[in-house]
Write an enzyme that holds these catalytic residues in place. Structure first.
Site: not given
Ligand code: 4AZ
Length: 248
Positions: A47, A96, A195, A197
């Site tokens: 993503h 993902d 961030g 991710s």
């Molecule tokens: C994000 O927006 C995101 N609490 C990644 C992980 C989590 C929440 C948001 C898990 O990239």
């Protein structure tokens, strides 16, 4: 990382920071986390790349404790090419996962050091029992609505959730697939956040840290009884090795 603690990159030497060049500001902006799995190969979340960036705009920084500070231990690479999983679903975030090949003229990219080291992928049959204590890391936000990413890499501690509790009812109705796993902090404190991710969820097995998950999504950050959702890396071992094999 929400909660957790500030860290030194030597505690997460596989942590990558992926940035994208923005022509308007003529600078690289932080995009996502990533995980070094081999000298020239980094995993991240699909993503992060769904806008379809040209690989030439992407950069991978390894070996930095402070996100915006140059360091003598850093190793910075251009991206030769990247692959988003063919079955990635941009609505559900199923599959993902993305794989990036770092650019190099000589076939060697990252050089191992105390600050830069690939993580182990799990063996195909490895089992990570529920409640296993694992570690997450990243340069992401410290609170859901913070305007800033973290200045410094952080780590957090989470436990693998039982699959029976890893369901849409705990995640504001969003679909949870077999390619996802849940992890969270029993104290409702540490969690991944925006961030983070693409970054790692690692769990120790036989004295080594194994990449069990990639930070993917969640309902906010550190909400009571709400887990973070991770890409289940063990489901992609064949996908990863076949991509590396055919593009080495
Ligand atoms: C994000 O927006 C995101 N609490 C990644 C992980 C989590 C929440 C948001 C898990 O990239």
């Amino acid at each position: 990382i929400r909660g957790g603690q500030v860290s030194d990159i030597r505690e997460q030497p596989w942590q990558a920071a992926i940035t994208v060049y923005r022509p308007r500001s003529q600078s690289h902006n932080f995009l996502c986390g990533g995980v070094l799995i081999e000298s020239c190969w980094v995993l991240s979340a699909a993503h992060c790349f769904q806008e379809g960036y040209n690989a030439g705009r992407l950069r991978v920084t390894l070996g930095r404790t402070f996100r915006l500070q140059n360091s003598s231990s850093e190793q910075i690479f251009d991206v030769e090419k990247y692959w988003i999983h063919e079955q990635y679903n941009d609505e559900t975030y199923d599959n993902d996962i993305a794989l990036l090949k770092l650019s190099s003229d000589v076939g060697i990219c990252a050089v191992s050091s105390p600050e830069v080291l690939p993580v182990c992928l799990p063996d195909p049959g490895a089992v990570f029992p529920e409640q296993t204590e694992c570690e997450i890391s990243g340069y992401g936000k410290e609170e859901e609505f913070s305007p800033f990413y973290s200045d410094r890499v952080k780590q957090g501690h989470v436990r693998l959730w039982p699959e029976k509790n890893c369901v849409s009812e705990k995640l504001s109705g969003r679909l949870v697939t077999k390619n996802m796993l849940c992890a969270g902090d029993t104290r409702n404190r540490d969690d991944a956040c925006k961030g983070d991710s693409g970054g790692p969820l690692v769990c120790q097995k036989d004295g080594r840290m194994n990449l069990v998950g990639l930070i993917s999504w969640g309902d906010g950050c550190g909400k009571k009884d709400t887990p973070g959702v991770y890409t289940r890396v063990i489901n992609y071992l064949s996908w990863i090795s076949s991509k590396i094999r055919s593009n080495r």
